[in-house]
Design a protein around this motif. Structure first.
Motif, PDB file in Angstrom:
ATOM      1  N   UNK A  41       0.995  -1.422  -0.073  1.00 30.59           N
ATOM      2  CA  UNK A  41       0.269  -0.068  -0.457  1.00 30.59           C
ATOM      3  C   UNK A  41       0.753   1.563  -0.267  1.00 30.59           C
ATOM      4  N   UNK A  42       1.716   1.630  -1.393  1.00 39.96           N
ATOM      5  CA  UNK A  42       2.841   2.667  -0.686  1.00 39.96           C
ATOM      6  C   UNK A  42       3.473   2.598  -0.468  1.00 39.96           C
ATOM      7  N   UNK A  43       4.949   1.402   0.402  1.00 44.01           N
ATOM      8  CA  UNK A  43       5.053   1.860   1.818  1.00 44.01           C
ATOM      9  C   UNK A  43       6.148   2.453   0.971  1.00 44.01           C
ATOM     10  N   UNK A  67       1.057   2.747  -5.959  1.00 45.72           N
ATOM     11  CA  UNK A  67       1.470   3.964  -6.179  1.00 45.72           C
ATOM     12  C   UNK A  67       1.643   5.000  -4.972  1.00 45.72           C
ATOM     13  N   UNK A  68       0.541   4.619  -4.482  1.00 39.54           N
ATOM     14  CA  UNK A  68       0.793   5.563  -3.105  1.00 39.54           C
ATOM     15  C   UNK A  68       0.226   5.305  -1.732  1.00 39.54           C
ATOM     16  N   UNK A  69      -0.129   5.567  -0.620  1.00 41.55           N
ATOM     17  CA  UNK A  69      -0.805   5.030  -0.104  1.00 41.55           C
ATOM     18  C   UNK A  69      -2.261   5.035   0.238  1.00 41.55           C
ATOM     19  N   UNK A  70      -3.517   3.860   0.038  1.00 41.13           N
ATOM     20  CA  UNK A  70      -4.692   4.654  -0.631  1.00 41.13           C
ATOM     21  C   UNK A  70      -5.134   3.952   1.629  1.00 41.13           C
ATOM     22  N   UNK A 168     -18.351  -8.894  -2.412  1.00 44.35           N
ATOM     23  CA  UNK A 168     -18.342  -7.335  -0.776  1.00 44.35           C
ATOM     24  C   UNK A 168     -17.087  -6.534  -1.484  1.00 44.35           C
ATOM     25  N   UNK A 169     -17.375  -5.179  -1.409  1.00 43.15           N
ATOM     26  CA  UNK A 169     -16.632  -3.884  -1.902  1.00 43.15           C
ATOM     27  C   UNK A 169     -16.420  -3.135  -0.937  1.00 43.15           C
ATOM     28  N   UNK A 170     -14.754  -3.225  -0.106  1.00 41.99           N
ATOM     29  CA  UNK A 170     -14.736  -2.798   1.155  1.00 41.99           C
ATOM     30  C   UNK A 170     -14.048  -1.732   0.488  1.00 41.99           C
ATOM     31  N   UNK A 171     -14.186  -0.186   0.742  1.00 37.28           N
ATOM     32  CA  UNK A 171     -13.816   1.629   0.369  1.00 37.28           C
ATOM     33  C   UNK A 171     -13.872   1.537   1.373  1.00 37.28           C
ATOM     34  N   UNK A 172     -12.473   3.009   1.487  1.00 44.02           N
ATOM     35  CA  UNK A 172     -12.841   3.726   2.546  1.00 44.02           C
ATOM     36  C   UNK A 172     -11.998   3.091   3.527  1.00 44.02           C
ATOM     37  N   UNK A 173     -12.818   3.654   5.144  1.00 49.55           N
ATOM     38  CA  UNK A 173     -12.016   2.811   5.853  1.00 49.55           C
ATOM     39  C   UNK A 173     -12.703   1.092   6.089  1.00 49.55           C
TER      40      UNK A 173
END
Ligand code: UDP
Ligand code: MG
Length: 316
Positions: A41-43, A67-70, A168-173
């Protein structure tokens, strides 16, 4: 393929070799066919280099690197899209979760027919500032979600039947509420297994206290979505109509009182000095606004491409 292990990671370079060897050991000892999906996750540390080294000597390792931390949820979701195993296991990369739990989790899904099994860190090795709010948090989620048998919703170690992660869709938090998402998607056989937990050996936690504020906001949203997600007018329309009606009756009442007072020498009533007059106006205006919110919400859901996606259990 028996098992896909999905591992989201953000700056966990020290833990990765140990974790990978441990998983490989458990898989080989039990004769599982498997894949390990690392989602970097964009380390900003050397995690990706470490994974490349590990992958060079084990073809079962598959890597996706953002490419970045999401965030943890997008990382999990990305892993889920790619998972090919019959059973999908998620695990944190920080060695707090033990790969030794994998065989039993696998057995619970394949033999006991669970859709989802969540780990329960019954004895936790986390600071008190985290364990106490967590207890409160879990009690609330149990109540709101109606999944009464889970003690530890946000445990990183979980096992799923493959179909569950695809629906299922795991988005945001939302990773905190995966069992709730699964339940809303129609997967009801949700179980729990007490798992060993260890203190973080390397690195630091990636979540601060804001997790609790955001966590509760997300919970409210999920609750709303599961209750009124496809019919927002049912709640906003009801609230709006009720408020408008109360306001309307109140306005008529004060107007009648005004007319009566105009024709009377003894009864004096000043409309603009009456608090009820203002309250009734506010009620009417808010009522219309609520109603319009529901109406617009309804128009939006009618246009959603997902509006007719139903999970079909069987078809003859
Ligand atoms: N993680 C991630 N992206 C983030 C934050 C965390 O992929 O933005 C990963 C992290 O590397 C770890 C897991 O999610 O593998 C759980 O994070 P952490 O251990 O910090 O959470 P805690 O155990 O403190 O709840
Ligand atoms: Mg951790």
């Amino acid at each position: 393929m028996d098992i896909s292990v999905v591992i989201p990671l953000y700056n966990e370079e020290e833990s990765l070799p140990e974790l990978t060897e441990w998983i490989e050991r458990v898989m080989d000892a039990n004769g599982f066919s498997y894949e390990i999906i690392f989602v970097n996750d964009g380390s900003s540390d050397r995690s990706l280099d470490v994974i490349k080294r590990l992958a060079a000597r084990n073809a079962a390792i598959h890597t996706v690197s953002f490419s970045r931390n999401y965030g943890k949820s997008p990382a999990l979701d990305t892993g889920f899209r790619r998972a090919k195993g019959d059973v999908v296991i998620t695990m944190d990369a920080d060695l707090q979760d033990s790969p030794d739990e994998i065989p039993e989790l696998y057995r619970m899904i394949t033999e006991e027919d669970y859709d989802l099994v969540s780990g329960w860190k019954k004895k936790r090795y986390d600071p008190l500032s985290k364990t106490i709010p967590t207890k409160l948090f879990n009690a609330t989620v149990r109540k709101v979600s109606g999944i009464k048998n889970l003690h530890d919703f946000n445990c990183g170690l979980k096992a799923y039947r493959n179909a569950v992660v695809k629906h299922i869709e795991v988005y945001g938090d939302m990773h905190r509420y995966i069992p709730y998402l699964a339940k809303n998607a129609g997967y009801k056989k949700i179980g729990e297994k007490v798992v060993h937990h260890q203190a973080r050996k390397y690195g630091t936690t990636k979540f601060g206290l804001d997790r609790f504020v955001n966590g509760y906001l997300d919970l409210g949203l999920l609750w709303f979505q599961s209750k009124f997600g496809i019919k927002p007018l049912h709640i906003f329309g009801l609230l709006g109509s009720l408020m408008f009606l109360i306001g309307f009756v109140a306005v008529v009442t004060v107007l009648v009182m005004k007319i009566v007072s105009m024709n009377s020498d003894t009864f004096h009533f000043y409309l603009t000095k009456s608090v009820y007059f203002y309250l009734s106006l506010v009620f009417m205006v808010l009522g219309v606004q609520f109603f319009c919110t529901g109406f617009i919400g309804e128009m939006i859901t009618r246009n959603s491409p997902e509006r007719n996606n139903y999970l079909i259990a069987e078809e003859f």
